[in-house]
Scaffold this motif. Structure first.
Motif, PDB file in Angstrom:
ATOM      1  N   MET A   1       4.955  -8.808  -9.444  1.00 11.40           N
ATOM      2  CA  MET A   1       3.624  -8.003  -8.901  1.00 11.40           C
ATOM      3  C   MET A   1       2.754  -9.106  -8.954  1.00 11.40           C
ATOM      4  N   LEU A   2       1.808  -9.078  -8.083  1.00  9.81           N
ATOM      5  CA  LEU A   2       0.629 -10.125  -7.682  1.00  9.81           C
ATOM      6  C   LEU A   2      -0.456  -9.655  -8.414  1.00  9.81           C
ATOM      7  N   ASN A   3      -0.958 -10.246  -9.552  1.00 11.18           N
ATOM      8  CA  ASN A   3      -2.313  -9.799 -10.015  1.00 11.18           C
ATOM      9  C   ASN A   3      -3.333 -10.617  -9.809  1.00 11.18           C
ATOM     10  N   ASP A  34      -1.323  -6.841  -5.632  1.00 16.95           N
ATOM     11  CA  ASP A  34      -0.869  -5.463  -6.179  1.00 16.95           C
ATOM     12  C   ASP A  34      -2.121  -4.942  -7.014  1.00 16.95           C
ATOM     13  N   CYS A  35      -2.641  -5.996  -7.764  1.00 16.09           N
ATOM     14  CA  CYS A  35      -3.586  -5.619  -8.820  1.00 16.09           C
ATOM     15  C   CYS A  35      -4.625  -6.649  -8.783  1.00 16.09           C
ATOM     16  N   ALA A  56      -6.874  -0.608  -5.468  1.00 12.97           N
ATOM     17  CA  ALA A  56      -6.190  -1.286  -6.068  1.00 12.97           C
ATOM     18  C   ALA A  56      -5.906  -1.024  -7.811  1.00 12.97           C
ATOM     19  N   ASN A  59      -7.275  -4.423 -13.682  1.00 11.60           N
ATOM     20  CA  ASN A  59      -6.833  -4.886 -14.861  1.00 11.60           C
ATOM     21  C   ASN A  59      -8.500  -5.607 -15.535  1.00 11.60           C
ATOM     22  N   THR A  79      -6.183   0.564 -15.003  1.00 11.45           N
ATOM     23  CA  THR A  79      -4.707   0.654 -14.833  1.00 11.45           C
ATOM     24  C   THR A  79      -4.122  -0.197 -15.888  1.00 11.45           C
ATOM     25  N   ARG A  80      -4.589  -1.355 -15.981  1.00 14.63           N
ATOM     26  CA  ARG A  80      -3.921  -2.409 -16.876  1.00 14.63           C
ATOM     27  C   ARG A  80      -5.000  -3.156 -17.791  1.00 14.63           C
TER      28      ARG A  80
END
Length: 126
Positions: A1-3, A34-35, A56, A59, A79-80
């Motif tokens: 996952m690419l944050n 992704d985030c 998207a 976070n 979401t995160r």
């Protein structure tokens, strides 16, 4: 996952941090993120607006610039949730309080609620 992280709420942007954050987020998503990670946001309404504007997962760091609890963050559209150094700061604060208590009164009140040695060992044996 690419944050993908944007530090627009830590300063350093010449315009509106909200607009700059959304603009950067859209570019990050287009590039494959992704985030979107936006540390430093303080206001709940801003977090809600960011979650609505960014297509998207969002976070946010709890306990850094804001003290909004995780359930509220999730209800705002986050979401995160990250903690950053919050757990380390909490642990170091306990060490400082314990040292101060020992130095000033010699008591062990800082151990109230602490996990027992036997329980800690049991958890490591699992």
């Amino acid at each position: 996952m690419l944050n993908a992280r944007t530090d627009t709420y830590f300063g350093g942007v010449t315009g509106d941090p909200f607009d700059e954050t959304v603009e950067r987020a859209l570019r990050y998503i287009e590039a494959g993120a992704d985030c979107i990670f936006v540390p430093g946001v303080v206001e709940a309404d801003t977090i809600r607006r960011l979650a609505a504007a960014i297509p998207a997962p969002l976070n946010i760091v709890a306990g850094l610039a804001n003290t909004i609890d995780t359930l509220t963050l999730f209800s705002l559209g986050v979401t995160r949730v990250s903690l950053g150094g919050s757990l380390a700061r909490a642990a170091l604060s306990l060490v400082e309080r314990a040292g101060r208590e020992l130095l000033l009164s010699g008591t062990l009140g800082f151990l109230d609620g602490a996990i027992s040695y036997a329980e800690l060992q049991r958890r490591f044996d699992q």
